[in-house]
Structure formats: structure tokens, C-alpha cells
Motif scaffolding. Sequence first.
Motif: not given
Length: 264
Positions: A241-251
Motif C-alpha cells: 500500500w505505501l511506498a517510500t520515496v527516499r528524501g521526498v515523501g510517500y506515494r
Amino acid sequence: MGELGVAVIIEDDLDVRGLLEAVLVQSGFEVHTASCGREGVERVREIGPDVVTLDVGLPDIDGFEVLRRVRKFSTAYVVMLTGREDEGDVLAALQGGADDYITKPFRPREVRARITAMMRRPRHGSGAAAAGTSRTVPPASGGSRSSGSILRCNGLELDYRRRTASLHGRTLELTRSEFELLHEVLRGAGAVLSRPDLVRAVRGGQDRDDAYVSDADERAVEVHMGNIRRKLRDDPESPRWLATVRGVGYRAYSTGRSNSCYWD
């Protein structure tokens, strides 16, 4: 009852208690106060407030224990106040069910803005009655969606109108902030949301894009997201369900199927 509802202040420092009372009265709350933890728990039980401000360092039992006891019977919004900025304190407060965490010394306008923003959002689930109030707040509008209000995604269901969440039929006990964050990310349909974006979502989506977001605010989002993943049993290395976009946030995690998340 005040225009915005009822608030309980649990604070042993007389000056801070007086300042918070003035801020909340001016904001439109009927305010009750307590100077120690045990008294505060009983005030919340008797009055059934909409909002509780809770000091961590109380003379009898600390704020974390007060929060634990209050969460057994109340769904009131809880804002923790403390002079310590230790990340462990933030983690303990948010994992214990607090909705926000503000460090002292605080700016009265910031406290007022955060609390009034929280009140623009409906409570999670049907716990308002359990908290001793029948007052309801209509859901804030946001995001395009179909005629339905239920977002379904890989066995997860979020009912925005009822403020409930379930996974494969099992009810998920999410705090108000956790529900807002999960809803905000999943409805983004794969768009990356920065931590400041998510801070503003938790505050009620009323902040301007240039509104101040502190490091503590961003850390709080990270803690909330960790709590959500724990409750979903969602592995960040292999998410559903939740993916981390390192250094930015989440999608929202996408399997590549256009209908992996949809409104019903």
C-alpha cells in the motif's frame, strides 16, 4: 458548549495553563482545566471533551500514562505539550494515540491554528458518542472521486464518510491523523506527496503552501506512517500500500494495474 466544542487542559504550570485557556476560549471552546494527571483523566471521563491538551511532565503520573488511560474510553483529539524535543517522546506520544505534538515554548497562534484545523475534520469512526459528545462535523472536501465514498485497495477499505478502515474484513484501529495520512496517500493514485504536503493534510488541508512546517512536524509524519505500516503489516521493502520515496515523501504503491485502487 462553546462554538467549537469543549476542551480540557491538563497542565501543572499555572502560567502555561492560563495561556492555553485564553487561547482556547478565544478560539471558541468551553474550557475546563486540571493540574495533574489523575484529575485530568477524570475530567475527560466526566466531561467528554472534543479536544485535550496534555502536558508530558505532570506531578503525579506522566502525560504518556494519562494518554494511555484516556484512550481506553475517549476519541477526543489529543495534543501533547512538552519542553523536550527528544524523538523518543514524539514516537511514544503518537504511538500512544496522540493526534499532535507541540514543544514548549510554543506560539499561541500555532496552537490555535493546529487545534482549529483538527476540528475541521470529522472524528475517526463512531467514537464521538463514546467520548461523550454527539456533535458531528461534515467531512472536508478534497480530491476528485466517484459517487462512492469507499476507497478499495488490495483488500484495504477506507470509508471516508464513516471514517472507518478495514483490511480483509478486519477493522483497523487508526487514529484521526493516521486515517488522514493513509487516505491522502492512497487517493493520490501514485502521486508522490512530500512530508510537508502530508503535514498540511493532517492539519486539515487549510494551510497555505508556504505555511511553516517544522522538523518535528515532518518527524511526526514519519512516525504516523510507521504506525500505519505496522497496523497494516506492510513491509516497506515489499509494500502493498505505501511506498517510500527516499528524501521526498510517500506515494501509494502500484502494481501496474490501473484498478488496484478505486472508489466504490
